[in-house]
Design a protein around this motif. Sequence first.
Motif, mmCIF file in Angstrom:
data_model
loop_
_atom_site.group_PDB
_atom_site.id
_atom_site.type_symbol
_atom_site.label_atom_id
_atom_site.label_comp_id
_atom_site.label_asym_id
_atom_site.label_seq_id
_atom_site.Cartn_x
_atom_site.Cartn_y
_atom_site.Cartn_z
ATOM 1 N N LEU A 97 7.416 -18.577 15.964
ATOM 2 C CA LEU A 97 8.690 -17.859 15.910
ATOM 3 C C LEU A 97 9.021 -17.212 17.248
ATOM 4 N N LEU A 98 8.074 -16.453 17.790
ATOM 5 C CA LEU A 98 8.346 -15.735 19.033
ATOM 6 C C LEU A 98 8.563 -16.700 20.193
ATOM 7 N N THR A 132 8.830 -5.613 15.997
ATOM 8 C CA THR A 132 8.057 -4.499 16.545
ATOM 9 C C THR A 132 7.803 -4.684 18.043
ATOM 10 N N ILE A 133 6.950 -3.825 18.601
ATOM 11 C CA ILE A 133 6.690 -3.877 20.042
ATOM 12 C C ILE A 133 6.081 -5.209 20.461
ATOM 13 N N SER A 134 5.088 -5.662 19.704
ATOM 14 C CA SER A 134 4.399 -6.903 20.066
ATOM 15 C C SER A 134 3.902 -7.578 18.802
ATOM 16 N N ILE A 135 3.429 -8.816 18.960
ATOM 17 C CA ILE A 135 2.882 -9.536 17.808
ATOM 18 C C ILE A 135 1.350 -9.449 17.788
ATOM 19 N N ASN A 150 4.957 -9.672 23.877
ATOM 20 C CA ASN A 150 5.989 -8.671 23.649
ATOM 21 C C ASN A 150 7.097 -9.246 22.773
ATOM 22 N N ALA A 151 7.536 -8.458 21.802
ATOM 23 C CA ALA A 151 8.530 -8.941 20.852
ATOM 24 C C ALA A 151 9.863 -8.212 21.047
ATOM 25 N N LEU A 152 10.649 -8.082 19.968
ATOM 26 C CA LEU A 152 11.990 -7.514 20.090
ATOM 27 C C LEU A 152 11.995 -6.016 20.362
ATOM 28 N N PRO A 191 0.257 1.077 20.611
ATOM 29 C CA PRO A 191 1.129 1.823 19.704
ATOM 30 C C PRO A 191 0.544 1.958 18.299
ATOM 31 N N PRO A 192 1.105 2.861 17.489
ATOM 32 C CA PRO A 192 0.689 2.960 16.086
ATOM 33 C C PRO A 192 0.894 1.635 15.348
#
Length: 243
Positions: A97-98, A132-135, A150-152, A191-192
């Motif tokens: 997907l990414l 989110t920040i990353s996959i 890195n994602a959206l 990140p969390p």
Amino acid sequence: MASKRKLLLLSTSTVFGSEYLQYAKTEIDSFFKRNNVAKILFIPFALRNHDEYARKVKDALSVWGYEVKSIHESSSYVEEVNNAQAFFIGGGNTFLLLKTLYDHSLIEPIRKRVLHDGIPYMGSSAGTNVATISICTTNDMPIVHVPSLNALALVPFNVNPHYMDPTPGSKHMGETRETRINQYHEIPGMPPVVGLREGSILEVIGDKVKLLGDLSGRVFIEGELTKEYPADSDLSFLLNKTN
């Protein structure tokens, strides 16, 4: 200025004993109707058979009164994103997907439409991961090479969809999901992560995050004890949590 984001992030598209998206019908219908959505742009890139995937989504959402167009049916993907009333990115393989979003230069256009134009975004499983920040906290296998993890970055935290607890009495000695996420946080500054169990949903409206569904969620923050939050909890603190 308050954020314009409107997100509905599903842990999964289907739960045991239920049809596709049916378990979340109330939340999905409310989300789109509150935002005056009649037409949804579906992005099927997490699976290879785009025609079949789009047909499945159209069959499900058309019954609820929504018109669905799949982005792969268009000659201009960016134009479709720029004209969309709402997005739905479905599940499958997060890496595929990414990569496809990068291949078609869709990361920034989607991000702009959601964060700056306030276009509603619904994700399921892999579609939740890429919001989110990353996959980095997906459960999927890296079946393709992605230009970046890195994602959206529509939210400043990560999610682990399909989060599973250890089975009582199991003799399995491998790492649990909790162990894997804690290993992720061995790298400073990560990140969390929200462990989203099957059937759970995160609703993000502006600067508010709420855990929907019947199950609790597990929140992992670097350097802190893991905490369990009951259904209907306010998780808005995740939007301001920095390491």
